[in-house]
Each structure stands twice: as C-alpha cells, then as structure tokens.
Design a protein around this motif. Structure first.
Motif, PDB file in Angstrom:
ATOM      1  N   SER A 182      58.182  60.806  25.710  1.00  0.00           N
ATOM      2  CA  SER A 182      58.829  59.501  25.675  1.00  0.00           C
ATOM      3  C   SER A 182      58.280  58.600  26.777  1.00  0.00           C
ATOM      4  CB  SER A 182      60.340  59.657  25.835  1.00  0.00           C
ATOM      5  OG  SER A 182      60.658  60.159  27.117  1.00  0.00           O
ATOM      6  N   ASP A 183      58.525  57.293  26.634  1.00  0.00           N
ATOM      7  CA  ASP A 183      58.074  56.358  27.654  1.00  0.00           C
ATOM      8  C   ASP A 183      58.804  56.578  28.979  1.00  0.00           C
ATOM      9  OD1 ASP A 183      60.480  55.591  26.632  1.00  0.00           O
ATOM     10  OD2 ASP A 183      60.013  53.458  26.498  1.00  0.00           O
ATOM     11  N   GLU A 184      60.064  57.028  28.911  1.00  0.00           N
ATOM     12  CA  GLU A 184      60.801  57.303  30.136  1.00  0.00           C
ATOM     13  C   GLU A 184      60.235  58.519  30.859  1.00  0.00           C
ATOM     14  OE1 GLU A 184      63.594  56.656  33.114  1.00  0.00           O
ATOM     15  OE2 GLU A 184      62.845  55.393  31.479  1.00  0.00           O
ATOM     16  N   SER A 185      59.743  59.512  30.095  1.00  0.00           N
ATOM     17  CA  SER A 185      59.105  60.677  30.724  1.00  0.00           C
ATOM     18  C   SER A 185      57.837  60.258  31.447  1.00  0.00           C
ATOM     19  CB  SER A 185      58.787  61.736  29.663  1.00  0.00           C
ATOM     20  OG  SER A 185      59.961  62.224  29.055  1.00  0.00           O
ATOM     21  N   VAL A 186      57.069  59.360  30.838  1.00  0.00           N
ATOM     22  CA  VAL A 186      55.850  58.865  31.474  1.00  0.00           C
ATOM     23  C   VAL A 186      56.200  58.110  32.754  1.00  0.00           C
ATOM     24  CG1 VAL A 186      53.873  57.323  31.195  1.00  0.00           C
ATOM     25  CG2 VAL A 186      54.605  58.765  29.288  1.00  0.00           C
ATOM     26  N   ARG A 187      57.232  57.281  32.696  1.00  0.00           N
ATOM     27  CA  ARG A 187      57.634  56.517  33.878  1.00  0.00           C
ATOM     28  C   ARG A 187      58.052  57.455  35.013  1.00  0.00           C
ATOM     29  NH1 ARG A 187      61.845  53.967  36.511  1.00  0.00           N
ATOM     30  NH2 ARG A 187      63.347  55.242  35.415  1.00  0.00           N
ATOM     31  N   LYS A 188      58.825  58.512  34.713  1.00  0.00           N
ATOM     32  CA  LYS A 188      59.272  59.445  35.749  1.00  0.00           C
ATOM     33  C   LYS A 188      58.095  60.216  36.333  1.00  0.00           C
ATOM     34  CE  LYS A 188      63.995  60.132  34.049  1.00  0.00           C
ATOM     35  NZ  LYS A 188      64.965  61.106  33.478  1.00  0.00           N
ATOM     36  N   LEU A 189      57.139  60.624  35.466  1.00  0.00           N
ATOM     37  CA  LEU A 189      55.955  61.318  35.962  1.00  0.00           C
ATOM     38  C   LEU A 189      55.158  60.432  36.914  1.00  0.00           C
ATOM     39  CD1 LEU A 189      54.592  63.174  32.794  1.00  0.00           C
ATOM     40  CD2 LEU A 189      55.542  64.213  34.842  1.00  0.00           C
ATOM     41  N   MET A 190      54.999  59.170  36.552  1.00  0.00           N
ATOM     42  CA  MET A 190      54.221  58.252  37.386  1.00  0.00           C
ATOM     43  C   MET A 190      54.922  57.973  38.708  1.00  0.00           C
ATOM     44  SD  MET A 190      52.812  55.620  34.457  1.00  0.00           S
ATOM     45  CE  MET A 190      51.742  54.740  35.596  1.00  0.00           C
ATOM     46  N   ILE A 191      56.240  57.898  38.702  1.00  0.00           N
ATOM     47  CA  ILE A 191      56.983  57.685  39.947  1.00  0.00           C
ATOM     48  C   ILE A 191      56.876  58.908  40.858  1.00  0.00           C
ATOM     49  CG2 ILE A 191      59.291  57.360  40.909  1.00  0.00           C
ATOM     50  CD1 ILE A 191      59.959  55.643  38.489  1.00  0.00           C
ATOM     51  N   GLU A 192      56.967  60.108  40.295  1.00  0.00           N
ATOM     52  CA  GLU A 192      56.866  61.334  41.090  1.00  0.00           C
ATOM     53  C   GLU A 192      55.493  61.469  41.740  1.00  0.00           C
ATOM     54  OE1 GLU A 192      57.783  64.475  38.431  1.00  0.00           O
ATOM     55  OE2 GLU A 192      59.931  63.986  38.294  1.00  0.00           O
ATOM     56  N   GLU A 193      54.433  60.996  41.043  1.00  0.00           N
ATOM     57  CA  GLU A 193      53.070  61.117  41.569  1.00  0.00           C
ATOM     58  C   GLU A 193      52.611  59.860  42.306  1.00  0.00           C
ATOM     59  OE1 GLU A 193      51.156  63.830  41.427  1.00  0.00           O
ATOM     60  OE2 GLU A 193      52.804  64.933  40.462  1.00  0.00           O
ATOM     61  N   ASP A 194      53.531  58.947  42.587  1.00  0.00           N
ATOM     62  CA  ASP A 194      53.215  57.685  43.286  1.00  0.00           C
ATOM     63  C   ASP A 194      52.187  56.849  42.533  1.00  0.00           C
ATOM     64  OD1 ASP A 194      54.988  58.155  45.357  1.00  0.00           O
ATOM     65  OD2 ASP A 194      53.507  59.249  46.545  1.00  0.00           O
ATOM     66  N   ASN A 251      46.704  64.262  34.245  1.00  0.00           N
ATOM     67  CA  ASN A 251      45.250  64.169  34.386  1.00  0.00           C
ATOM     68  C   ASN A 251      44.725  62.866  33.783  1.00  0.00           C
ATOM     69  OD1 ASN A 251      45.083  66.632  35.688  1.00  0.00           O
ATOM     70  ND2 ASN A 251      44.726  67.785  33.797  1.00  0.00           N
ATOM     71  N   LEU A 252      45.259  62.483  32.616  1.00  0.00           N
ATOM     72  CA  LEU A 252      44.825  61.240  31.970  1.00  0.00           C
ATOM     73  C   LEU A 252      45.299  60.013  32.741  1.00  0.00           C
ATOM     74  CD1 LEU A 252      45.477  62.252  28.248  1.00  0.00           C
ATOM     75  CD2 LEU A 252      43.241  61.829  29.303  1.00  0.00           C
ATOM     76  N   LEU A 253      46.515  60.082  33.284  1.00  0.00           N
ATOM     77  CA  LEU A 253      47.049  58.946  34.036  1.00  0.00           C
ATOM     78  C   LEU A 253      46.274  58.706  35.337  1.00  0.00           C
ATOM     79  CD1 LEU A 253      50.882  59.568  33.596  1.00  0.00           C
ATOM     80  CD2 LEU A 253      49.554  57.722  32.583  1.00  0.00           C
ATOM     81  N   LYS A 254      45.674  59.756  35.894  1.00  0.00           N
ATOM     82  CA  LYS A 254      44.939  59.614  37.144  1.00  0.00           C
ATOM     83  C   LYS A 254      43.468  59.301  36.925  1.00  0.00           C
ATOM     84  CE  LYS A 254      47.960  62.670  39.824  1.00  0.00           C
ATOM     85  NZ  LYS A 254      48.050  63.926  40.612  1.00  0.00           N
ATOM     86  N   THR A 255      42.984  59.442  35.699  1.00  0.00           N
ATOM     87  CA  THR A 255      41.559  59.200  35.435  1.00  0.00           C
ATOM     88  C   THR A 255      41.371  58.072  34.432  1.00  0.00           C
ATOM     89  OG1 THR A 255      41.617  60.984  33.768  1.00  0.00           O
ATOM     90  CG2 THR A 255      40.909  61.560  36.007  1.00  0.00           C
ATOM     91  N   LYS A 256      41.494  58.383  33.160  1.00  0.00           N
ATOM     92  CA  LYS A 256      41.187  57.422  32.103  1.00  0.00           C
ATOM     93  C   LYS A 256      42.125  56.240  32.099  1.00  0.00           C
ATOM     94  CE  LYS A 256      40.282  57.255  27.121  1.00  0.00           C
ATOM     95  NZ  LYS A 256      40.262  58.048  25.862  1.00  0.00           N
TER      96      LYS A 256
END
Length: 439
Positions: free
Chosen positions: A106-118, A79-84
């Motif tokens: 972790s930073d790798e978890s954030v990277r994987k989440l962002m890749i999955e959500e394009d 939610n934060l990555l898509k808004t704020k």
C-alpha cells in the motif's frame, strides 16, 4: 499476578460485563451501550464468566499481523527506493513500485518505509487558510486556466526553462503542455495554436495579470487597452479573465506543484535530457496524468468550437501594429524603414493605414485591406537598449557559459616574460601555469 493491558474499549466492556453478571442490566441494554448485537453480548459474557477479565482482552495483542508486509517485499522495495526511485515522493514511488515493479504493498506502507529509512520527512500540517470556494465550470472547454512555471525541469541535464500549462477547469485535465525558453507572446501563441488545432477554441482563458494578458497601465486615449495576446484572442472570440490573486486560479497553481514533483522524475527514468525530447514526451505524460487525476464534468457537452476558414492562425497569432504610409510610400517599424513596392499610382497608398505583422521567426508582413504588400528594407538603425518585461529578465540576463580553462592555443599558455626570467626565456614556471589553469 501478571498485569493485563487493556484498551479503553475493553475497559468499557469490562464495566458492562460486571453489571450483566450481577444482573443489574439486560443484554439488550448492554448491546445498545456497546453498539453490539445480542449474540455478541452473549459471547463476551460467556468469556468473562470463564476467564474473568482476561477473556475480554483481544487475543491478537502482541502477535504479528496476518497481513503484514513480507521481509522479501520490504527489502526489494527499499533497494528500489534508494537507487532507481531515489528522490520520489511516497505517492509517486508507490505507483512505480506497483505498476512497473509488480510489488504488492500500500501507499501507506511505502510512506512508513521511507520515513523509517530517512528517505521522507513527514510534513507538518499547514495552517488552514479559508478562501471563498468557486465551483468548477460545468462543461469541458468552458474555462481553461493558463500559467507558466520556470523550473529546473531536467534536473541539471539541460538549462532551466519554462513549462506552459493549460488545464481545463471543469475536468482538471491537462489540455496543453509545452517547454519554452521564457514566457512571451510567441511562446503562449505557440502553445495556444497546438491546443486549438487539437481540441478547438475554448470559451475563455483564466490567467494572472501578466503583461502578456493584461495592460496594467491603461492609456489615457480612446483606443482599447488590449495586449497583443488579448487582441489575438478577441479575433478568435475567446475571452480572457485575469485573476486578482493566485488562490483564485488555484487549480493551475496546484497542478504546477504536482508537475514539478512528477514530471522531472518521469523524464529522468526515460533518459530525457532536453526540451526537444521533453516536448515529444509530453503528450504521453498528459494522457497518463489525465487518466489518473481527471474528473468527469457535470455536463457531457463539449463547448470547444472548431477552427473555421477565417481563423487564420498564422496571421492572428503575430505581433501586429498599425502604421500610416508616408508620401514616399515608406513606413517605420522596430527601427527599420520599409519601402513599399507597388505598380499602382503612388498617391493611392499615401497616408493609407497598413498593418505590420511580425511572427516568431521575425518575419515581417505588411497588410493592406487584408492583402500582403511587397516591400524592401530601405534603412535599418543600430540596436539600442531594449525594454524587457519582469518575467523575461532572468532569461535576458542569463550568463554565457565560458570555458573554465584557457584553450590549448591561448596566449597564456605560450608564457610571458618576467623580471626574474632570463633574456629570451619567456616560459613561466610550472606554478604560474597551474595558477592560470585553475582560474
């Protein structure tokens, strides 16, 4: 019979256990092959004898990890990555989620989440180009790399401007940042003055071959080929070194790329919408940036030199040219004729060499033997075509913003006569008014 999925590591263990069970190999030899202790070999051999091949398969296969990211944290992070934090890269987004939002991931978890959500596209590995390695300087202040970066720093909230970047070579720390309209002598002098007054004078500046720092077409005369910035640094005993390639000053080139990614997003979060607010925020940003990415120098010696009484920055950091006084005590500078006023006999200043100083506020000072001479403007010529450097061309040709619609009192809105209109009726039809408003 159910099929067993085994990894390469487990298949290697299976072959060793088979030879152990057939007594074709000792436990110490098996431990040397598998890089395991004798105790671990005994445990694996016992499991193989009791359960067969299935005893060597990891019991964690197919089960969820004990340290997996919880659904609550994942949902809040998305939610934060898509808004704020929309548009942030994985590394910067991870910093904000941990520091500002107090999320544990972790930073790798954030990277994987962002890749999955394009929200992030993984970059292809670039072709490695090998350049000669240059070791960092040993002392803080021994070499400072300088450059300017024109960029839309305020993401459309203000006009594009230039960020001047000064970075220390030994530590990788930012020592000066300044938003200016364009790269020019006076903008670099303004940035350098702030740096000198805060930290002192460095030993050398490392720059590109911009005409601000280097005369690219040396003259055929005997006079030294120095730019105005070079002359000022020579008076301050600061050496200027010009790089032959961008890779030679790669430290400042790479940090500019980092700044173009991080700085606009930090200013967006703080609601900074212009260069004035941006310059007020830059010291805070520099302190945080240096704490994250700065390194300790090999030597603890700070070679910055303090400013002395003879370092008159108000005079040194100006545009200076030499003129010869005429018989009637006049000089010409920038298409303006100046009449020198003096109480001494006029012959005392005839053919004297004076220095004309022009500062950023376009104020002129005429110096003779270090003392200012009073003067008046005798004649000023009309402005003609001006010479503009390549880096200032975009700034000089910047279009003025014109109103998209005519003003309420514009003559177009009062209408005009047409062949089809009645005598005395000059009001255009509504269709014509809409065409004019949409121009």
């Amino acid at each position: 019979m159910d099929e067993l999925l085994m990894s390469r590591k487990e298949l290697n263990r299976l072959g060793v256990m088979q030879r152990l069970s057939e007594k074709r190999m000792g436990q110490k030899e098996a431990g040397a092959i598998l890089h395991l202790s004798t105790r671990q070999i005994k445990r694996l051999l016992k499991a193989y004898r009791q359960k067969g091949t299935a005893g060597l398969v990891s019991r964690h296969r197919g089960r969820k990890g004990n340290h997996r990211l919880s659904e609550e944290v994942k949902k809040r992070a998305l939610n934060l990555l898509k808004t704020k934090y929309k548009g942030f890269g994985p590394t910067l987004a991870h910093e904000k989620l941990v520091e500002k939002e107090k999320l544990t991931l972790s930073d790798e978890s954030v990277r994987k989440l962002m890749i999955e959500e394009d929200l992030w596209k993984p970059r292809k590995a670039k072709k490695v180009v090998v350049h000669q390695l240059r070791e960092r300087r040993a002392c803080f202040g021994e070499l400072v790399q300088i450059d300017g970066s024109p960029h839309d720093w305020f993401e459309g909230r203000a006009e594009a401007c230039v960020l001047l970047v000064f970075i220390d070579d030994a530590t990788g720390k930012l020592v000066q940042l300044l938003f200016v309209k364009s790269e020019s002598l006076f903008s670099y002098c303004q940035a350098a003055e702030g740096y000198f007054r805060r930290l002192g004078k460095p030993v050398a500046f490392y720059s590109d071959k911009n005409s601000i720092f280097r005369v690219n077409q040396p003259s055929a005369g005997t006079q030294p080929d120095l730019t105005q910035f070079g002359r000022a640094m020579l008076e301050l005993e600061i050496e200027i070194i010009c790089a032959n390639t961008p890779q030679a000053k790669g430290r400042v080139e790479r940090v500019i790329q980092t700044l173009q990614d991080r700085l606009p997003k930090e200013m967006r979060l703080r609601g900074i919408n212009g260069p004035v607010q941006g310059n007020a925020y830059l010291p805070e940003f520099m302190q945080d940036f240096n704490a994250r990415f700065g390194e300790d120098p090999r030597s603890a010696v700070d070679v910055h030199r303090p400013l002395t009484a003879k370092d008159d920055l108000a005079r040194i950091l100006t545009w200076q040219e030499t003129r010869s006084v005429s018989k009637n005590l006049t000089i010409q500078f920038e298409k303006v004729v100046y009449q020198i006023q003096t109480d001494r006999p006029s012959y005392a200043l005839r053919h004297a060499q004076v220095t004309v100083c022009l500062n950023a506020q376009e104020q002129v000072t005429i110096l003779y033997n270090g003392n200012a001479l009073p003067f008046t403007i005798y004649h000023q010529q009309a402005k003609q075509a001006e010479i503009v450097s390549a880096k200032q061309l975009d700034f000089a040709l910047k279009e003025k913003h014109l109103p998209s619609k005519p003003a309420p009192d514009h003559p177009w809105r009062r209408g005009f006569a047409t062949p089809l209109s009645k005598r005395g009726d000059v009001t255009p039809p509504k269709s014509d008014i809409s065409i004019l408003e949409n121009r």
